[in-house]
Design a protein around this motif. Sequence first.
Motif, short mmCIF file in Angstrom:
data_model
loop_
_atom_site.label_atom_id
_atom_site.label_comp_id
_atom_site.label_asym_id
_atom_site.label_seq_id
_atom_site.Cartn_x
_atom_site.Cartn_y
_atom_site.Cartn_z
N ASP A 77 0.79 -1.24 0.00
CA ASP A 77 0.00 0.00 0.00
C ASP A 77 0.82 1.28 0.00
OD1 ASP A 77 -2.21 -1.61 0.08
OD2 ASP A 77 -2.51 -1.44 2.24
N PHE A 98 -6.01 11.32 -2.10
CA PHE A 98 -6.24 9.89 -2.29
C PHE A 98 -5.85 9.10 -1.04
CE2 PHE A 98 -4.04 5.85 -3.24
CZ PHE A 98 -5.16 5.08 -3.51
N SER A 147 -7.91 1.64 -7.19
CA SER A 147 -8.37 2.86 -6.51
C SER A 147 -7.52 4.09 -6.83
CB SER A 147 -8.41 2.63 -4.99
OG SER A 147 -7.13 2.26 -4.50
N SER A 148 -6.19 3.93 -6.95
CA SER A 148 -5.36 5.10 -7.19
C SER A 148 -5.67 5.72 -8.55
CB SER A 148 -3.87 4.74 -7.10
OG SER A 148 -3.53 3.75 -8.06
N GLU A 173 -2.47 13.23 -4.72
CA GLU A 173 -1.89 12.07 -4.04
C GLU A 173 -2.23 12.08 -2.56
OE1 GLU A 173 2.06 12.94 -5.19
OE2 GLU A 173 2.02 11.70 -7.00
N LEU A 204 1.11 3.00 -3.39
CA LEU A 204 -0.07 3.18 -4.22
C LEU A 204 -0.21 4.61 -4.77
CD1 LEU A 204 -2.83 1.09 -2.40
CD2 LEU A 204 -1.43 0.47 -4.38
N PRO A 205 -0.01 5.66 -3.95
CA PRO A 205 -0.13 7.01 -4.54
C PRO A 205 0.90 7.28 -5.63
CG PRO A 205 -0.18 7.10 -2.13
CD PRO A 205 0.25 5.72 -2.51
N GLN A 227 -7.57 9.29 -8.52
CA GLN A 227 -6.66 10.35 -8.94
C GLN A 227 -6.90 10.79 -10.38
OE1 GLN A 227 -3.06 8.24 -6.64
NE2 GLN A 227 -2.41 10.14 -7.56
N PRO A 271 -0.96 4.76 2.47
CA PRO A 271 -1.10 5.69 1.35
C PRO A 271 -0.91 7.15 1.75
CG PRO A 271 -2.86 4.06 1.34
CD PRO A 271 -2.17 3.96 2.66
N PHE A 287 -8.39 6.62 0.84
CA PHE A 287 -8.03 5.21 0.98
C PHE A 287 -7.98 4.82 2.46
CE2 PHE A 287 -5.28 1.53 1.10
CZ PHE A 287 -5.64 0.81 -0.04
#
Length: 428
Positions: free
Chosen positions: A47, A271, A256-257, A268, A50-51, A261, A171, A275
């Motif tokens: 995780d 998000f 999801s990212s 970022e 992820l961003p 986004q 995240p 998350f």
Amino acid sequence: MTSGTSERPAAAAPTGSTAGERMTSRERLRLVLVLGFLTASGPLTVDLYLPALPAITGELMTTAASVQLTLTGMLAGLALGQLLVGPVADAVGRRTPLLAGMALHVVASVLCVIAPNIAVLGVLRVLQGLGCAAATVVAMAIVRDLFVGHAAARLLSRLMLVMGAAPILAPTVGGLVLGVTSWRGIFALLAVYGVAILLVTARLLPETLPVTARRGGSVRGTVRDYRRLLTDRVYVGLILVAGLSLSANFAYIAGSSFVFQEQYGLTEQQFGLVFGAGAIGLVGATQVNVRLLRRFAPAQILTGAVAGGAVAGLLVLLCAATGFGGMPALVVALWLVLAAAGLAVPNAPALALSRHGEAAGTAAALLGAVQFGVGAIAAPLVGVLGAGTVAMGLVITGALLAANAVLLLVVRPGRLTASTPPAATDAH
């Protein structure tokens, strides 16, 4: 699969107290914290970056699907590594494979910092997964060494409270790291985390598998153990339910990212907050599970969780396909999916592992391999289908509908419920 052991009920807690139940509250708290941070190494490694997926796509001049394959590589490493580590942990004890695995994770994380292209990064993510596999399977085996039945399900719920902090914070922390450095700094942070966990584990985590309880480490013996596990229909069904439930989470992680986004225009940092809010639902449900276990059998909770998760998945798909309710409705639907997983994930493994305490490491390895192996399939599916809201919704809903089918047709939870002692009989 044969049915020779398929009707065997889940093992009830023994009349005498287990080693874990004889622990003091302080010792149990320390155990939960150490095991929690160990098992969090996997979700954190997944995780935290992820961003950075869109940023990695741009810097390495690749595609969204290719970047999502680095997530698949991590999950594949977790799955394969557990199949290898489980029998070793039953043969030589828990500490040695655990420390070796965490050392591999540290080395792979350092090399990710200097990865020159997406292919090298993908290979190193596999090695990271192999390292995290040792932490995951050994932690589960230690739970089975020390606890059984409702006590094991409760400990797994507490464990998820600690490890649940990883998807909540990762995240957000990843977004903050990206604010001061590039995505490579995220892997440097993972290396530091790995070193810290390695030192804490070496100092605080005792060996829980006595020499007299260790099993032969021959290839023939390992194959025999896996064959016996795979002929237990109920065990196989339970680990498939656990894997399919978790794969819905991985579909959310993979998509999801890009959804939030690129489709909804979140930064970022924004998000990371969205998350994290979803992960609160997952962690909160695991703690509700502790209370539910006082009144219901694990199989009853599992049945309700996967049914509710499928309904929530259909709601995600509705929001994705029609735009109903916009981003707020989509976030709420995803939150419900994660909450359902928070109820399913502790109970399915507890029921599965209670059937094979004589080979807890191997049983935990197969469980983890299926969980992350199914997740490794779900993650790239989101990218193949377009990495959008509908793609994410399709994979989530399909996984949860499949989990219901396996639970009802293979596991037959009514028989497990009937054979499971009520929580009131537990000592605490």
